[in-house]
Design an enzyme around this catalytic site. Structure first.
Site, PDB file in Angstrom:
ATOM      1  N   ALA A 161      15.821  -1.649   0.827  1.00 27.40           N
ATOM      2  CA  ALA A 161      16.271  -2.340   0.024  1.00 27.40           C
ATOM      3  C   ALA A 161      16.297  -4.093  -0.027  1.00 27.40           C
ATOM      4  CB  ALA A 161      17.648  -2.619  -0.028  1.00 27.40           C
ATOM      5  N   TYR A 166      -0.222  11.387  -0.766  1.00 30.45           N
ATOM      6  CA  TYR A 166       1.011  10.159  -1.570  1.00 30.45           C
ATOM      7  C   TYR A 166       1.250  10.581  -3.043  1.00 30.45           C
ATOM      8  CZ  TYR A 166       2.722   6.397  -4.150  1.00 30.45           C
ATOM      9  OH  TYR A 166       4.033   5.604  -4.695  1.00 30.45           O
TER      10      TYR A 166
END
Length: 298
Positions: A28, A181
């Site tokens: 974050a 990914y």
């Protein structure tokens, strides 16, 4: 140009307040995670920024508190590539927090060169899936205690190209950054589906989110041609704030309007790939993940 962009990227807003709630958001300190934290802080949520780089995490906390009046934001150290760090983070949360209403598993690495975590897992699978799987496992008792609560896992459209390579989760037989990914993003959705079944009775809901194509630092490992293309079409990409819309939507929307275990994009329920709806694969991935982490999740 702006008119085209507004057609491609729908706007969304909500004035729902969440005073007295606590949220943990991984990764974050920047991008979608930081914008999600900023929005929730503005709704009265106490937000814990779970960041690998504490200097950047603390700077992000200062930024949010400067921009959002009355924001309650703290940064805590968490390295999802190290199970000891995950354990220490969870221990600190139990020592310091009385409740946890939102766990937003936002952090991720994308298409990086082959590398392994501290514990020897392939980096993308290890951070994007196993790290968040283990973190959720450790924090689940607090989520149950704080119910109604929610787990929100960030996936990607890339999941549609993914396949869980059970015979080569380490990537040692043949590693390809994009394939690894996509596998990790598929794993995020499969984890969410299986998790939802196991925790709904305890008042904890789980959702997976596709934030869309967002102009963030996650593109830093792209090769020069792809990076150049990304910059050329940057005006068509979502901003981090726009990329955060669906995560926030899954946090503020009343429970009865959402489907636990569901997959959300552009603030609406959508159907993921067929592979992402395979409950047999989800169950096998759950068992393998527990085995790799040496945990027993009842």
């Amino acid at each position: 140009m702006q008119a085209i962009r507004s057609l491609l990227i729908p706007k969304w807003c909500s004035d729902v307040r969440l005073d007295g709630k606590t949220a943990i958001i991984t990764g974050a300190n920047v991008g979608i995670g930081k914008e999600t934290a900023k929005d929730l802080a503005g709704r009265g949520v106490r937000v814990i920024l779970a960041c690998r780089d504490m200097a950047r995490g603390e700077q992000a906390a200062r930024d949010i508190m400067r921009e959002v009046k009355g924001a309650k934001v703290v940064a805590r150290q968490l390295d999802l590539a190290d199970t000891k760090s995950i354990c220490q983070f969870a221990e600190n949360i139990y020592n310091d927090e009385k409740g946890l209403h939102y766990l937003i598993n936002n952090a991720g690495v994308a298409m990086c060169p082959y590398a392994t975590t501290v514990d020897g897992y392939e980096m993308q699978f290890g951070v994007n899936h196993l790290g968040h799987f283990f973190l959720t496992f450790l924090l689940l008792d607090l989520l149950k205690h704080s119910a109604p609560s929610r787990v929100i896992n960030l996936s990607s459209l890339a999941h549609t190209m993914g396949k869980i390579q059970f015979d080569d989760l380490s990537g040692e037989k043949g590693y390809h950054p994009a394939r690894a990914y996509a596998q990790s993003k598929l794993a995020n959705i499969l984890f969410t589906r299986e998790l939802a079944k196991r925790i709904e009775a305890h008042g904890v809901m789980a959702y997976s989110v596709d934030p869309g194509t967002v102009n963030t630092e996650i593109t830093r490992h792209l090769g020069s041609p792809l990076l150049a293309l990304t910059k050329a079409i940057a005006f068509m990409l979502k901003t981090p704030a726009e990329g955060a819309y669906t995560s926030i939507y899954c946090a503020v929307t009343p429970e009865h309007q959402l489907v636990t275990g569901g997959y959300y994009k552009d603030c609406a329920s959508v159907e993921p790939s067929r592979a992402a709806q395979d409950d047999g694969t989800a169950l096998k991935l759950w068992a393998v993940s527990c085995q790799q982490l040496s945990i027993r999740w009842r």
